[in-house]
Design a protein around this motif. Structure first.
Motif, PDB file in Angstrom:
ATOM      1  N   PRO A  21       8.399  -0.423  -0.117  1.00 36.74           N
ATOM      2  CA  PRO A  21       7.536  -1.343   0.626  1.00 36.74           C
ATOM      3  C   PRO A  21       6.926  -0.658   1.850  1.00 36.74           C
ATOM      4  N   TYR A  78       0.924  -6.548   7.843  1.00 34.10           N
ATOM      5  CA  TYR A  78       1.058  -6.945   6.440  1.00 34.10           C
ATOM      6  C   TYR A  78       2.125  -6.089   5.779  1.00 34.10           C
ATOM      7  N   ASP A  81       4.116  -4.485  -1.186  1.00 38.81           N
ATOM      8  CA  ASP A  81       5.146  -4.011  -2.100  1.00 38.81           C
ATOM      9  C   ASP A  81       4.540  -4.049  -3.501  1.00 38.81           C
ATOM     10  N   GLU A  84       0.718  -4.882  -3.634  1.00 46.31           N
ATOM     11  CA  GLU A  84       0.234  -6.224  -3.295  1.00 46.31           C
ATOM     12  C   GLU A  84       0.778  -6.675  -1.948  1.00 46.31           C
ATOM     13  N   GLN A  86       2.726  -8.953   0.272  1.00 44.07           N
ATOM     14  CA  GLN A  86       3.837  -9.871   0.044  1.00 44.07           C
ATOM     15  C   GLN A  86       4.071 -10.800   1.244  1.00 44.07           C
ATOM     16  N   LYS A  87       3.828 -10.264   2.444  1.00 43.53           N
ATOM     17  CA  LYS A  87       4.046 -11.049   3.665  1.00 43.53           C
ATOM     18  C   LYS A  87       3.028 -10.610   4.697  1.00 43.53           C
ATOM     19  N   TYR A 105      12.924  -7.122   3.106  1.00 47.16           N
ATOM     20  CA  TYR A 105      12.456  -5.778   2.803  1.00 47.16           C
ATOM     21  C   TYR A 105      13.118  -4.721   3.692  1.00 47.16           C
TER      22      TYR A 105
END
Length: 109
Positions: A21, A78, A81, A84, A86-87, A105
């Motif tokens: 990640p 951002y 992972d 894309e 993810q958060k 993560y």
């Protein structure tokens, strides 16, 4: 380990194709809150280097990437992972808040 600067030319390699990640700090030189978040992300990078990679992307110098991900407010942090998002976290936040947001993560979940 600390943070690494990424640009439009190496974003795909460093972020989207990373084997772990990646936390991306979307920032700009003129942004005061961005300068507050920088050392926080450096600390997270140093403490969690085995779990995540932390990179910085200057939105003024890499507008294509900022536009692609709809960055309208900075600092924007951002977590990618598998290529894309993810958060995401918008605005300057203390280390404890960022660690809580990205805990799953960082090996803290």
């Amino acid at each position: 380990m600390s943070t690494t600067d990424v640009t439009t030319s190496n974003f795909e390699t460093e972020v989207l194709n990373s084997d772990k990640p990646v936390i991306v700090d979307f920032w700009a030189e003129w942004c005061g809150p961005c300068r507050m978040v920088g050392p926080v992300l450096e600390a997270i990078s140093d403490e969690h280097a085995d779990s995540v990679k932390v990179v910085k992307l200057n939105v003024d110098e890499n507008q294509e990437i900022a536009a692609k991900y709809g960055i309208t407010s900075i600092p924007a942090v951002y977590l990618f992972d598998g290529g894309e998002v993810q958060k995401q976290s918008i605005g300057a936040k203390p280390k404890s808040a960022l660690e809580k947001e990205f805990a799953e993560y960082l090996g803290q979940a």
